[in-house]
Structure formats: C-alpha cells, structure tokens
Scaffold this motif. Structure first.
Motif, mmCIF file in Angstrom:
data_model
loop_
_atom_site.group_PDB
_atom_site.id
_atom_site.type_symbol
_atom_site.label_atom_id
_atom_site.label_comp_id
_atom_site.label_asym_id
_atom_site.label_seq_id
_atom_site.Cartn_x
_atom_site.Cartn_y
_atom_site.Cartn_z
ATOM 1 N N MET A 21 35.847 -13.567 21.160
ATOM 2 C CA MET A 21 36.107 -14.668 19.914
ATOM 3 C C MET A 21 35.387 -15.749 20.182
ATOM 4 O O MET A 21 35.492 -16.721 19.718
ATOM 5 C CB MET A 21 37.542 -15.037 20.414
ATOM 6 N N LYS A 22 33.954 -15.530 20.426
ATOM 7 C CA LYS A 22 32.933 -16.581 20.180
ATOM 8 C C LYS A 22 32.827 -17.158 18.940
ATOM 9 O O LYS A 22 32.491 -18.130 18.910
ATOM 10 C CB LYS A 22 31.750 -15.993 20.882
ATOM 11 N N HIS A 23 33.104 -16.400 17.686
ATOM 12 C CA HIS A 23 32.963 -16.728 16.402
ATOM 13 C C HIS A 23 33.754 -17.920 16.254
ATOM 14 O O HIS A 23 33.479 -18.676 15.202
ATOM 15 C CB HIS A 23 32.702 -15.840 15.402
ATOM 16 N N LEU A 24 34.759 -18.001 17.186
ATOM 17 C CA LEU A 24 35.631 -19.055 16.673
ATOM 18 C C LEU A 24 35.496 -20.555 17.485
ATOM 19 O O LEU A 24 35.924 -21.397 17.226
ATOM 20 C CB LEU A 24 37.307 -18.721 17.196
ATOM 21 N N ASN B 55 34.317 -23.513 15.320
ATOM 22 C CA ASN B 55 34.595 -22.743 14.187
ATOM 23 C C ASN B 55 35.883 -22.298 13.836
ATOM 24 O O ASN B 55 36.007 -21.284 13.696
ATOM 25 C CB ASN B 55 33.491 -21.592 13.856
ATOM 26 N N TYR B 56 36.921 -23.208 13.880
ATOM 27 C CA TYR B 56 38.207 -23.065 13.561
ATOM 28 C C TYR B 56 38.905 -22.262 12.378
ATOM 29 O O TYR B 56 37.916 -22.555 11.445
ATOM 30 C CB TYR B 56 39.224 -24.215 13.932
#
Ligand SMILES: [Zn+2]
Length: 169
Positions: free
Chosen positions: A1-4, A7-8
């Motif tokens: 879930m690194k993309h979060l 970057n909520y």
C-alpha cells in the motif's frame, strides 16, 4: 500500500477505497506488530476514525446534538447505534444490522471490511470495536461500555458479531 503514503484517499462519499485495501492494511498490522500489538493499534485507529470521520457526519445525519438531548441514556445509545448502522449501510458496502438480548446490543456485520479476505484463529475486527467504543463514549457524554467481538467471518463464523453491554462500565 505504498501508493497511499502521503497520498490519502479523497475525503468524499465515493466508494473509492476498497475493502481489499482495508483488510490488507489491518492484516499487515497483525503481521508487523503481532496479534496483541496489532490489536491495540487497530482499536486506536477505530477510535480515531470516529473522531475524524463519523463526527463529520453527525450534522448531516441530524444527530449532532444527540449526546445533549434530554432522553434517557439507554434510548440515546439505541438511537445512536441505529443511526450508525444506517450510516454504514447507506454510505458504504458494509452491511450491519442490530439485534438485542436482555443485557446487550448486538452489532452484526454481515459484510465486514475489517476482516475482508482475512483468516484468523480468533475474532480480529478490533477497528470496528474501537470505533463503536468511541461512538458510545460520545453518545453517552463520556461513559465507557464493554464492547467485544464474539464471532468473526475471518474465524469461520457467518457474521462478525460485536456485543455491547447495555449498562456502562
Ligand atoms: Zn469482520
């Protein structure tokens, strides 16, 4: 879930955050911090979720002043739980229904994001427990209630069932 990270998800009512992601994050908490540590963090996250998310909903739902209305405490708790359940059913894919017995309210999650695609030896929807605890604390003007999960889809049960003692601690 690194993309979060930093970057909520958007703060809106679109169903843009999947149960897959939600279940995966909570599962990872247990893997990283162990069952006890993960439990503590998930409950804390649930309590914070109420403060940051559900409280924003209260004015929309028309119960912003529920805690201060001159109703008996038991009635406020019942109204609060009913409105919270409706809120989940209306604005999310979670399905919740309420039942009660002589001593407890039963918060029955028939489709549960917290343990979505998880397997666990014991009930693991601690985030839901924390969220309910905080919401009851708010509705009751600062009382604590015994809230515990007694069955869980991740542990092989049909639904996630959380009991709430009708009397505060
Ligand atoms: Zn669950």
């Amino acid at each position: 879930m690194k993309h979060l990270v930093n970057n909520y998800p958007q703060n809106n009512l679109e169903l843009g955050f999947s149960f897959n992601a939600f279940g995966a994050i909570l599962s990872t908490l247990d893997e990283m911090y162990g069952v006890r540590g993960g439990r503590g963090l998930a409950m804390r996250a649930g309590r914070e979720t109420f403060k940051y998310a559900l409280k924003e909903f209260m004015p929309v739902l028309g119960i912003a002043d529920l805690a201060f209305r001159p109703f008996p405490l038991g009635m406020k708790i019942k109204i609060g739980l009913e409105v919270f359940a409706e809120t989940f059913n209306k604005f999310t894919d979670q399905i919740v229904r309420l039942e009660q017995d002589t001593t407890s309210h039963l918060w029955i999650i028939e489709r549960c994001p917290v343990c979505w695609h998880r397997q666990s030896e014991s009930p693991c929807c601690h985030l839901a427990v924390g969220l309910l605890q905080e919401s009851l604390f708010w509705v009751s003007n600062g009382k604590n209630y015994r809230v515990s999960e007694v069955s869980c889809v991740a542990a092989g049960d049909d639904a996630c069932v959380i009991t709430i003692n009708k009397k505060p601690i």
